[in-house]
Scaffold this motif. Structure first.
Motif, mmCIF file in Angstrom:
data_model
loop_
_atom_site.group_PDB
_atom_site.id
_atom_site.type_symbol
_atom_site.label_atom_id
_atom_site.label_comp_id
_atom_site.label_asym_id
_atom_site.label_seq_id
_atom_site.Cartn_x
_atom_site.Cartn_y
_atom_site.Cartn_z
ATOM 1 N N VAL A 83 0.818 -1.214 0.000
ATOM 2 C CA VAL A 83 0.000 0.000 0.000
ATOM 3 C C VAL A 83 0.851 1.264 0.000
ATOM 4 C CG1 VAL A 83 -1.896 -1.188 1.156
ATOM 5 C CG2 VAL A 83 -0.208 0.066 2.522
ATOM 6 N N GLY A 183 -5.843 -3.502 10.349
ATOM 7 C CA GLY A 183 -6.344 -2.599 9.323
ATOM 8 C C GLY A 183 -5.719 -2.877 7.967
ATOM 9 N N TYR A 187 -7.593 -4.075 4.624
ATOM 10 C CA TYR A 187 -7.504 -3.186 3.468
ATOM 11 C C TYR A 187 -6.990 -3.925 2.243
ATOM 12 C CZ TYR A 187 -6.573 0.944 0.645
ATOM 13 O OH TYR A 187 -6.582 1.868 -0.370
ATOM 14 N N THR A 188 -5.907 -4.665 2.397
ATOM 15 C CA THR A 188 -5.327 -5.361 1.241
ATOM 16 C C THR A 188 -6.214 -6.500 0.751
ATOM 17 O OG1 THR A 188 -3.996 -6.743 2.734
ATOM 18 C CG2 THR A 188 -2.959 -4.761 1.842
ATOM 19 N N ALA A 191 -10.494 -3.947 0.370
ATOM 20 C CA ALA A 191 -10.783 -2.559 0.009
ATOM 21 C C ALA A 191 -11.068 -2.381 -1.469
ATOM 22 C CB ALA A 191 -9.623 -1.660 0.433
ATOM 23 N N ALA A 198 -13.021 -0.185 2.607
ATOM 24 C CA ALA A 198 -11.943 0.741 2.252
ATOM 25 C C ALA A 198 -11.969 1.969 3.145
ATOM 26 C CB ALA A 198 -12.058 1.137 0.792
ATOM 27 N N THR A 201 -11.157 0.924 6.967
ATOM 28 C CA THR A 201 -9.762 0.552 7.222
ATOM 29 C C THR A 201 -8.808 1.713 6.969
ATOM 30 O OG1 THR A 201 -9.660 -0.436 5.008
ATOM 31 C CG2 THR A 201 -10.105 -1.908 6.858
ATOM 32 N N THR A 202 -9.153 2.585 6.041
ATOM 33 C CA THR A 202 -8.354 3.792 5.844
ATOM 34 C C THR A 202 -8.348 4.615 7.115
ATOM 35 O OG1 THR A 202 -8.715 3.884 3.456
ATOM 36 C CG2 THR A 202 -8.173 5.955 4.558
#
Length: 211
Positions: A83, A183, A187-188, A191, A198, A201-202
């Motif tokens: 990310v 998180g 996300y990975t 998201a 998305a 978790t952001t």
């Protein structure tokens, strides 16, 4: 509540629980509420006090929240690299290294919820009404439950939460590490296909970086 054993072609234990009225907690509803933050701290404090010596051993072989944070090292560093450009990779690496370097839990094991985030909190009438989903319940280091401070709370309510719970610096740092690691994992994984995940978790990652 009813509890059943595997049988009749269904291979797992099962349970039927009574319905709890309420809506899933949201940042918009409770993120700035110092009162809700203190209530959550009081819940965790009560959970951690309930640790009689005759509690049976909990099998956490498949539960990463019951293992040292270091066991998530490789996958977390891979996620940080993945990310890079979306989030500040240098800041995430600095936080992760600090979390791994923080002194570990050196007190008697306590209960932790193990999946303590907004999706497992219910509200009714604008106030907290229930904590649900104890499938991740375990004994050990309670730092994993601090992720709620970064999934739900603002800086001010987070300070009220920490003060009410009496969290020391090392445990708080490990909690930030848990928030970052979980998180990044979500996300990975989700998201790209789920805008709600998305956004959640952001926020979790950025709040963990803020501290």
């Amino acid at each position: 509540m009813g509890v059943g054993d595997p049988g009749f072609g269904y291979p797992w234990p099962w349970a039927v629980s009574r319905w709890l009225d309420g809506e899933v907690a949201t940042v918009d509803a409770l993120g700035d509420s110092a009162g809700a933050a203190v209530e959550l701290a009081q819940f965790l404090a009560a959970l951690q006090r309930f640790a009689p010596g005759d509690i049976p051993a909990v099998d956490m072989s498949d539960d990463l929240t019951g293992r040292p944070l270091s066991e998530r090292d490789r996958e977390t560093r891979v996620a940080i690299a993945e990310v890079d450009g979306v989030f500040d990779a240098a800041a995430m690496t600095e936080l992760w290294n600090a979390a791994l370097s923080a002194p570990g839990w050196d007190q008697a094991p306590v209960w932790f919820h193990g999946d303590f985030h907004t999706g497992n909190l219910l509200t009714s009438g604008g106030r907290l009404s229930a904590v649900i989903d104890f499938g991740g319940l375990g004994k050990g280091d309670p730092a994993c439950d601090l992720m709620i401070a970064f999934t739900l709370m603002s800086a001010d309510s987070r300070a009220a939460f920490r003060d009410a719970l009496g969290v020391d610096d090392a445990t708080w740092m490990r909690g930030r590490g848990w928030a970052l690691a979980t998180g990044l994992n979500a996300y990975t994984s989700y998201a790209a296909v789920n805008p709600r995940v998305a956004a959640q978790t952001t926020r979790q990652i950025t709040q963990a970086l803020t501290g």
